[in-house]
Design an enzyme around this catalytic site. Structure first.
Site, short mmCIF file in Angstrom:
data_model
loop_
_atom_site.label_atom_id
_atom_site.label_comp_id
_atom_site.label_asym_id
_atom_site.label_seq_id
_atom_site.Cartn_x
_atom_site.Cartn_y
_atom_site.Cartn_z
N HIS A 51 0.89 -1.15 0.19
CA HIS A 51 0.12 0.09 0.02
C HIS A 51 0.71 1.31 -0.09
O HIS A 51 1.64 1.41 0.96
CB HIS A 51 -0.84 -0.16 1.36
CG HIS A 51 -1.90 1.05 1.15
ND1 HIS A 51 -1.71 2.16 2.37
CD2 HIS A 51 -2.91 1.57 0.54
CE1 HIS A 51 -2.77 2.97 2.17
NE2 HIS A 51 -3.49 2.48 0.97
N HIS B 23 -0.84 10.06 -3.71
CA HIS B 23 -2.11 9.54 -3.02
C HIS B 23 -2.97 10.80 -3.23
O HIS B 23 -4.00 10.72 -3.55
CB HIS B 23 -1.90 8.94 -1.70
CG HIS B 23 -3.55 8.83 -1.24
ND1 HIS B 23 -4.17 9.66 -0.53
CD2 HIS B 23 -4.27 7.71 -1.16
CE1 HIS B 23 -5.28 9.26 -0.02
NE2 HIS B 23 -5.30 7.97 -0.61
#
Length: 353
Positions: free
Chosen positions: A37, A79
């Site tokens: 992640h 992100h």
């Protein structure tokens, strides 16, 4: 003779499969995927080549780059839609249009930034790890991420997948560019464990249609929140505020990326599996090795197919521990060993006679 029988017994044990068909309740019966992640974001600055490389060395199955588009149309791994949480941009540039949106800065400007560690456990170094690239903590392009993974696969013979996220709001131009770059780099459906994800369910459908047009076949993952509808299950689409039934998702998606909450449980996962949908959960952020075991184990037992985790090494170690405790003995082995014991007794009696 005794030594020979012992060796044979050990040989029989060694022939036991590392994973029995019933060891995992995943859709394909294989071990759940460890999905890095934002790279190794629990250890190093997120979405950096250094972080991705560490995750690869830790044994991650998949590298996940979130994607944003720069002012000059380049895809970068980031992100947030803004640059100030993870980089030193405020020390180098004044705000534009009231902030620091990725889309307001060119690739050259973004490349001048340094990505800083976020979270309580991330740092700029990891014991025993030396990044192979000169500037490991710059904002990478999507192309650079794919170059890193492709080079790793070529060197090791592995097939590590990528899991790019097309950030919302849904954009046809972004979806097309992601697919074009993936296809140009060989991520056309031929590299296992490769997915394309988005929180927009309409965007997921669009990506599926575009892949058909482009002759690609990567798995499509719709992101969201598990919802029990009473007469079935669905996934909440945060971009529209609506809920898409699992049966409808199965018409264009191959899997689901779901928050570890709401109505996500073993029953939901079983319902998704019945429709051929994999289930990947986010985000696993255990603060210790024992916390990792306690956190991952219920989802392993529930049949979850993959774990988005900031701590790839802890995920790998949990699966190793689980397999070590669950490796089955073939059902026929006790009978076979009993037979060998009887044969040995008979031979000893004949020798004594």
């Amino acid at each position: 003779m005794k030594r020979t029988l012992g060796a044979l017994a050990l040989g029989l044990i060694s022939m036991a499969p590392a994973h029995a068909a019933t060891l995992y309740n995943t859709l394909d019966g294989e071990a759940p995927l460890i999905i890095a992640h934002r790279g190794a974001s629990g250890y190093l600055p997120e979405h950096t080549l250094g972080g991705y490389e560490l995750a690869l060395q830790m044994g991650a199955d998949v590298i996940e780059p979130d994607l944003q588009t720069t002012a000059d149309g380049e895809l970068v791994a980031m992100h947030d839609s803004t640059l100030n949480r993870t980089t030193n941009i405020e020390a180098l540039f004044a705000p534009r249009n009231g902030g620091y949106r990725v889309s307001d800065f060119t690739l050259a400007e973004i490349k001048s930034l340094t990505v800083e560690p976020t979270g309580a456990t991330a740092s700029t170094s990891y014991d025993g790890f030396t990044p192979s690239m000169a500037d490991p903590y710059k904002v990478p392009t999507f192309q650079e991420v794919m170059d890193l993974v492709s080079a790793y696969n070529a060197t090791t013979g592995k097939q590590i997948g990528i899991y790019p996220e097309a950030k919302t709001p849904n954009s046809l131009a972004m979806n097309e560019k992601i697919l074009q770059e993936m296809k140009a780099n060989g991520f056309d459906g031929s590299v296992q464990n490769t997915f394309i994800q988005t929180f927009s369910h309409e965007g997921a459908r669009q990506l599926a249609d575009l892949q058909v047009e482009m002759g690609m076949d990567n798995a499509i993952a719709a992101l969201g929140y598990a919802i029990d509808l009473g007469d079935g299950f669905g996934v909440y689409d945060a971009t529209t505020g609506g809920v898409t039934a699992l049966e409808d998702l199965a018409g264009f998606a191959d899997g689901l990326g779901l928050y570890l909450g709401y109505d996500l449980d073993a029953a939901f996962i079983a319902a998704a599996h019945a429709l051929g949908l994999t289930v990947h959960g986010w985000t696993f952020r255990p603060t210790s090795d024992e916390a990792a075991w306690d956190m991952f184990l219920p989802w392993i037992e529930a049949g979850m197919d993959g774990f988005f985790t900031d701590y790839s090494l802890r995920g790998v170690e949990v699966l190793d521990r689980y397999e070590a405790s669950e490796v089955p003995v073939p059902a026929t082995l006790p009978l076979m060993l009993a037979g060998l014991g009887g044969l040995a007794m008979l031979r000893r009696r004949r020798a004594a006679a």
